[in-house]
Design an enzyme around this catalytic site. Structure first.
Site, PDB file in Angstrom:
ATOM      1  N   LYS A  43       0.825  -1.216   0.000  1.00 23.13           N
ATOM      2  CA  LYS A  43       0.000   0.000   0.000  1.00 23.13           C
ATOM      3  C   LYS A  43       0.855   1.261   0.000  1.00 23.13           C
ATOM      4  O   LYS A  43       0.460   2.299  -0.528  1.00 23.13           O
ATOM      5  CB  LYS A  43      -0.930   0.027   1.218  1.00 23.13           C
ATOM      6  CG  LYS A  43      -1.843  -1.183   1.334  1.00 23.13           C
ATOM      7  CD  LYS A  43      -2.734  -1.356   0.141  1.00 23.13           C
ATOM      8  CE  LYS A  43      -3.150  -2.794  -0.040  1.00 23.13           C
ATOM      9  NZ  LYS A  43      -3.694  -3.104  -1.360  1.00 23.13           N
ATOM     10  N   LYS A  45      -1.221   2.575   9.260  1.00 23.34           N
ATOM     11  CA  LYS A  45      -1.618   1.477   8.378  1.00 23.34           C
ATOM     12  C   LYS A  45      -0.425   0.612   8.002  1.00 23.34           C
ATOM     13  O   LYS A  45       0.643   1.130   7.683  1.00 23.34           O
ATOM     14  CB  LYS A  45      -2.224   2.029   7.073  1.00 23.34           C
ATOM     15  CG  LYS A  45      -3.549   2.747   7.251  1.00 23.34           C
ATOM     16  CD  LYS A  45      -4.106   3.156   5.896  1.00 23.34           C
ATOM     17  CE  LYS A  45      -5.487   3.792   6.062  1.00 23.34           C
ATOM     18  NZ  LYS A  45      -6.057   4.181   4.752  1.00 23.34           N
ATOM     19  N   GLY A  51      -7.727  -3.608   2.574  1.00 25.16           N
ATOM     20  CA  GLY A  51      -9.071  -4.046   2.911  1.00 25.16           C
ATOM     21  C   GLY A  51      -9.382  -3.865   4.389  1.00 25.16           C
ATOM     22  O   GLY A  51     -10.219  -4.563   4.939  1.00 25.16           O
ATOM     23  N   GLU A  64      -1.320   8.308   8.123  1.00 20.47           N
ATOM     24  CA  GLU A  64      -2.149   9.260   7.376  1.00 20.47           C
ATOM     25  C   GLU A  64      -3.065   9.996   8.335  1.00 20.47           C
ATOM     26  O   GLU A  64      -3.406   9.462   9.391  1.00 20.47           O
ATOM     27  CB  GLU A  64      -3.105   8.510   6.419  1.00 20.47           C
ATOM     28  CG  GLU A  64      -2.499   7.849   5.248  1.00 20.47           C
ATOM     29  CD  GLU A  64      -3.546   7.076   4.446  1.00 20.47           C
ATOM     30  OE1 GLU A  64      -4.761   7.214   4.689  1.00 20.47           O
ATOM     31  OE2 GLU A  64      -3.122   6.318   3.572  1.00 20.47           O
ATOM     32  N   LYS A 112     -18.126  -5.182   3.707  1.00 22.64           N
ATOM     33  CA  LYS A 112     -19.186  -4.388   3.086  1.00 22.64           C
ATOM     34  C   LYS A 112     -20.522  -5.117   3.217  1.00 22.64           C
ATOM     35  O   LYS A 112     -20.579  -6.345   3.130  1.00 22.64           O
ATOM     36  CB  LYS A 112     -18.851  -4.156   1.607  1.00 22.64           C
ATOM     37  CG  LYS A 112     -17.603  -3.288   1.443  1.00 22.64           C
ATOM     38  CD  LYS A 112     -17.065  -3.285   0.036  1.00 22.64           C
ATOM     39  CE  LYS A 112     -15.739  -2.514   0.004  1.00 22.64           C
ATOM     40  NZ  LYS A 112     -15.004  -2.717  -1.252  1.00 22.64           N
ATOM     41  N   GLU A 147      -6.354   2.862  -1.932  1.00 22.99           N
ATOM     42  CA  GLU A 147      -5.642   1.677  -2.395  1.00 22.99           C
ATOM     43  C   GLU A 147      -6.285   1.177  -3.677  1.00 22.99           C
ATOM     44  O   GLU A 147      -7.354   1.651  -4.070  1.00 22.99           O
ATOM     45  CB  GLU A 147      -5.612   0.581  -1.324  1.00 22.99           C
ATOM     46  CG  GLU A 147      -6.950   0.163  -0.791  1.00 22.99           C
ATOM     47  CD  GLU A 147      -6.806  -0.753   0.445  1.00 22.99           C
ATOM     48  OE1 GLU A 147      -7.031  -1.959   0.284  1.00 22.99           O
ATOM     49  OE2 GLU A 147      -6.486  -0.270   1.540  1.00 22.99           O
ATOM     50  N   ARG A 158      -8.323  -7.283  -8.450  1.00 24.82           N
ATOM     51  CA  ARG A 158      -9.155  -8.480  -8.656  1.00 24.82           C
ATOM     52  C   ARG A 158     -10.570  -8.061  -9.036  1.00 24.82           C
ATOM     53  O   ARG A 158     -10.924  -6.895  -8.927  1.00 24.82           O
ATOM     54  CB  ARG A 158      -9.232  -9.269  -7.343  1.00 24.82           C
ATOM     55  CG  ARG A 158      -9.799  -8.390  -6.236  1.00 24.82           C
ATOM     56  CD  ARG A 158     -10.084  -9.101  -4.949  1.00 24.82           C
ATOM     57  NE  ARG A 158     -10.895  -8.252  -4.085  1.00 24.82           N
ATOM     58  CZ  ARG A 158     -10.439  -7.313  -3.283  1.00 24.82           C
ATOM     59  NH1 ARG A 158      -9.145  -7.077  -3.214  1.00 24.82           N
ATOM     60  NH2 ARG A 158     -11.263  -6.590  -2.545  1.00 24.82           N
ATOM     61  N   VAL A 173     -16.364  -8.436  -5.000  1.00 21.61           N
ATOM     62  CA  VAL A 173     -17.681  -8.991  -4.658  1.00 21.61           C
ATOM     63  C   VAL A 173     -18.794  -8.125  -5.259  1.00 21.61           C
ATOM     64  O   VAL A 173     -19.770  -8.639  -5.806  1.00 21.61           O
ATOM     65  CB  VAL A 173     -17.843  -9.080  -3.124  1.00 21.61           C
ATOM     66  CG1 VAL A 173     -19.237  -9.581  -2.761  1.00 21.61           C
ATOM     67  CG2 VAL A 173     -16.775  -9.972  -2.494  1.00 21.61           C
TER      68      VAL A 173
HETATM   69  C1  MV4 Z   1      -9.050   5.378   5.924  1.00 22.42           C
HETATM   70  C2  MV4 Z   1     -10.194   5.952   6.504  1.00 22.42           C
HETATM   71  C3  MV4 Z   1     -10.098   7.234   6.970  1.00 22.42           C
HETATM   72  N1  MV4 Z   1      -8.933   7.924   6.878  1.00 22.42           N
HETATM   73  N2  MV4 Z   1      -7.912   6.094   5.850  1.00 22.42           N
HETATM   74  C4  MV4 Z   1     -10.828   1.018   5.279  1.00 22.42           C
HETATM   75  C5  MV4 Z   1     -10.491  -0.038   4.283  1.00 22.42           C
HETATM   76  C6  MV4 Z   1      -9.243   0.394   3.606  1.00 22.42           C
HETATM   77  N3  MV4 Z   1      -9.366   0.222   2.202  1.00 22.42           N
HETATM   78  C7  MV4 Z   1      -9.066   1.822   3.980  1.00 22.42           C
HETATM   79  N4  MV4 Z   1     -10.087   2.150   4.921  1.00 22.42           N
HETATM   80  C8  MV4 Z   1     -10.183   3.392   5.434  1.00 22.42           C
HETATM   81  N5  MV4 Z   1      -9.054   4.144   5.409  1.00 22.42           N
HETATM   82  C9  MV4 Z   1      -7.878   7.336   6.316  1.00 22.42           C
HETATM   83  N6  MV4 Z   1      -6.735   8.055   6.215  1.00 22.42           N
HETATM   84  C10 MV4 Z   1     -11.380   5.214   6.506  1.00 22.42           C
HETATM   85  C11 MV4 Z   1     -11.383   3.928   5.979  1.00 22.42           C
HETATM   86  C12 MV4 Z   1     -12.651   3.258   5.945  1.00 22.42           C
HETATM   87  C13 MV4 Z   1     -13.432   3.008   7.096  1.00 22.42           C
HETATM   88  C14 MV4 Z   1     -13.013   3.309   8.378  1.00 22.42           C
HETATM   89  C15 MV4 Z   1     -13.800   3.041   9.478  1.00 22.42           C
HETATM   90  C16 MV4 Z   1     -15.039   2.434   9.338  1.00 22.42           C
HETATM   91  C17 MV4 Z   1     -15.489   2.107   8.089  1.00 22.42           C
HETATM   92  C18 MV4 Z   1     -14.696   2.393   6.953  1.00 22.42           C
HETATM   93  C19 MV4 Z   1     -15.184   2.082   5.686  1.00 22.42           C
HETATM   94  C20 MV4 Z   1     -14.414   2.332   4.590  1.00 22.42           C
HETATM   95  C21 MV4 Z   1     -13.166   2.927   4.709  1.00 22.42           C
END
Ligand code: MV4
Length: 480
Positions: free
Chosen positions: A116, A158, A164, A200, A237, A288, A292, A295
Site C-alpha cells: 500500500k 496502516k 481491505g 495518514e 461491506k 488503495e 481483482r 464482490v
Molecule cells: C481510511 C479511513 C479514513 N482515513 N484512511 C478502510 C479499508 C481500507 N481500504 C481503507 N479504509 C479506510 N481508510 C484514512 N486516512 C477510513 C477507511 C474506511 C473506514 C473506516 C472506518 C469504518 C469504516 C470504513 C469504511 C471504509 C473505509
C-alpha cells in the site's frame, strides 16, 4: 480466446466465473475441496479436480495443487476469483513459470500495488490526490509523531502489507501514538511477515467511493464509473451501490477519470478497483487499488450493461479493449446487499448449519448471485457470504424499494442459521441512507457503537474545486 480455464475458487464467485466462461465457449475446470464436492460449480463444470481437504490452506490456498490441476486438465489460464490467491503476486508468478496465464495484472504490477505504501507512492507520482500523510514507510515512533503533528490528529497507522482494512489503528491523541505505532507494527509483522507502516490523517465522516477500471494489455483503458461502499462493518461491506449517490456528476467524472489515469500510469492490466475517500467538502483521496474482480462488481455490470468477467477473459487472452470511453454509458441505479450467514444480534458471529429452506427472490431487474439451494450445508470453513441480491431501477428510490421487496421474498431457514438480512433492512430504512447522505460511520451509528458518528453528516458546502483535468482522449492510453 482460451480453450480451457481453471477456476481456482469456490462459492458464488466460482459459479459466476464458470457462467462467463460457458457464455464465451470456454471449457471450464474447477478445483474443489472436500467440503465442496457437491457444489453447483462442480456439477456444472466440464471437469472438477479435488485438490485437498476443507481447510483452505490445504485447498484453495494450495498453489502447487492448483497448478497441478491446471496441468492435468490442460488449462491455459487460471481465474482466481476474489479472496484466496487472487491478490497473491507469488501465485501469479508461479502460474507464469508453469506456462499458465493468471487472469489479473502482471505479477510485478500486482506486487507493487499490493504494497500500500508503494501503491501510494506510484499513484502520487501519477498525480492522484492522497490523504495527507507519509508516503514512504515511517521507521520509528518519533517520525510517526512528526508526521501526525504535521497532518493533525486523528491519524491512522496502516500496515504497508495490509489492505481491505486489515492492519490499521486509529489514533486520536498524541499520547496514544507511540503505543499504537508499536502495536500496529507488531500486528503487521505477525499477520503479513512485514512490519512496515505508514501514517495518514484519519478522515472521519467520509464516503468510501471506488472506481471500476478495465485496462487491456495494449495500454488502453476505460472506467466504468463509481460505486459507494461506505456501508461496512469492520471493513466487511454490507450494501453497495452504483453510481455513488448525492455527489455532483462533475465530481464523479473527475474521480473516475483520475482513477483511470492512475491505473494506466502504473501499468495496470485487467479489471481493477481504485478506492477513494470523499470528504465532506467533496475532495477525494486515493486509498488503495484492488487487482481483482470484487464482490460488488454486479452493481457496475447492471448500470453499464458490461459483463466484467467476460472482459477479464478477453483482456487476459490479449484481445484489445472492445470499448471506447464514450461507449460506456451509465443507466439508472443498482444496489447490492450481501446475505451472510451471520447473526447481527450476536456481533455478526457466523451461524453455520444446514439450510432447510432457501427460496431466492425473483422479479424484474432482480439478480441473485448464490451457490446455495435448499439442503445446502453452510460449513464453518470459509467466509459466510451466502448470496448477493442485486437490483436495478431507473432511479435510486425505486431501486431501494425494489431491494426491500426482493428481501421480503427471500426465504432462508435452517436450525441455528441467521442472516444479515434484518440488519440490511435497517440500513435501507435509515433516513440518511435513503437520502444518499451517508458515510463510513453509518453502521457503527446503527449499532450504537460508543463514539459513533452523529445521525447525519451536514449537507456539503462544496469547497472550490480544482479545475478538472484536461479532457482525456476518447480511448485512454498509457503515457509511459
Ligand atoms: C481510511 C479511513 C479514513 N482515513 N484512511 C478502510 C479499508 C481500507 N481500504 C481503507 N479504509 C479506510 N481508510 C484514512 N486516512 C477510513 C477507511 C474506511 C473506514 C473506516 C472506518 C469504518 C469504516 C470504513 C469504511 C471504509 C473505509
Amino acid at each position: 480466446m482460451f480453450e480451457t480455464v481453471l477456476i481456482a475458487n469456490r462459492g458464488e464467485i466460482a459459479l459466476r466465473v464458470l457462467r462467463a466462461c460457458k457464455e464465451l465457449g470456454v471449457r471450464t475446470a474447477v478445483v474443489y475441496s472436500a467440503a465442496d464436492a457437491d457444489s453447483v460449480a462442480v456439477r456444472l463444470a466440464d471437469q472438477a479436480i479435488r485438490i485437498g481437504p476443507a481447510s483452505s490452506r490445504r485447498s484453495y490456498l494450495n498453489a502447487a495443487a492448483i497448478v497441478e490441476a491446471a496441468r492435468q486438465v490442460g488449462a491455459q489460464a487460471v481465474h482466481p476469483g476474489y479472496g484466496f490467491l487472487s491478490e497473491d503476486a507469488d501465485f501469479a508468478e508461479i502460474c507464469a513459470d508453469n506456462g499458465l496465464i493468471f487472469i489479473g495484472p502482471p505479477p510485478a504490477v500486482m506486487a507493487a500495488l499490493a504494497d500500500k505504501s508503494s501503491a501510494r507512492a506510484l499513484m502520487s507520482r501519477a498525480g492522484l490526490p492522497l490523504s495527507p500523510g507519509s508516503i514512504a514507510p515511517v521507521p520509528n515512533a518519533a517520525e510517526a509523531a512528526e508526521v501526525a503533528e504535521a497532518v493533525g490528529y486523528p491519524v491512522i497507522v496502516k500496515a504497508a502489507a495490509g489492505g481491505g482494512g486489515r492492519g490499521m489503528t486509529v489514533v486520536h491523541t498524541p499520547g496514544e501514538l507511540r503505543r499504537a505505532y508499536a502495536r500496529t507494527r507488531a500486528a503487521a509483522q505477525a499477520a503479513f511477515g512485514d512490519d512496515r507502516v505508514y501514517v495518514e490523517r484519519y478522515l472521519t465522516e467520509a464516503r468510501h467511493v471506488e472506481v471500476q477500471v478495465l485496462c487491456d494489455s495494449h495500454g488502453n483503458g476505460v472506467h466504468l464509473g463509481t460505486r459507494d461502499c461506505s456501508v461496512q462493518r469492520r471493513h466487511q461491506k454490507l450494501v453497495e451501490e452504483a453510481p455513488a449517490p448525492a455527489l455532483p456528476a462533475a465530481v464523479l467524472d473527475t474521480i473516475a477519470e483520475t482513477a483511470l489515469r492512475g491505473a494506466l500510469d502504473v501499468g495496470f492490466v485487467g479489471a481493477g478497483t481504485l478506492e477513494f475517500l470523499v470528504d465532506a467538502e467533496e475532495r477525494f483521496h486515493f486509498l488503495e487499488i484492488n487487482c481483482r474482480i470484487q464482490v460488488e462488481h454486479p452493481v457496475t455490470e447492471m448500470v453499464t450493461g458490461i459483463d466484467l468477467v467476460h472482459e477479464q477473459l478477453h483482456i487476459a487472452a490479449g484481445v484489445p479493449l472492445r470499448w471506447r470511453q464514450e461507449e460506456i454509458r451509465l443507466h439508472g441505479v443498482a444496489v447490492e446487499c450481501r446475505v451472510n450467514t451471520e447473526d447481527p444480534e450476536r456481533g455478526f458471529a457466523p451461524t453455520p448449519g444446514r439450510l432447510e429452506r432457501f427460496t431466492p427472490p425473483g422479479g424484474p431487474f432482480t439478480r441473485v448471485d448464490t451457490h446455495a439451494s435448499a439442503g445446502y450445508l453452510v460449513g464453518p470453513w470459509y467466509d459466510s457470504l451466502l448470496a448477493k441480491v442485486i437490483v436495478w431501477a431507473p432511479d435510486r428510490e425505486l431501486a431501494l424499494n425494489r431491494l426491500e421487496r426482493a428481501l421480503d421474498e427471500f426465504d432462508i431457514a435452517g436450525p441455528g442459521v441467521h442472516t444479515t438480512i434484518p440488519f440490511v433492512r435497517r440500513v435501507l430504512d435509515d433516513a440518511a441512507f435513503r437520502k444518499g447522505r451517508y458515510t463510513t460511520g453509518l453502521v457503527d451509528r446503527l449499532l450504537g457503537v460508543p463514539g459513533a458518528a452523529p445521525a447525519q453528516r451536514p449537507t456539503a458546502t462544496p469547497a472550490p474545486r480544482p479545475a478538472p483535468a484536461a479532457k482525456p482522449d476518447a480511448t485512454h492510453r498509457r503515457t509511459r
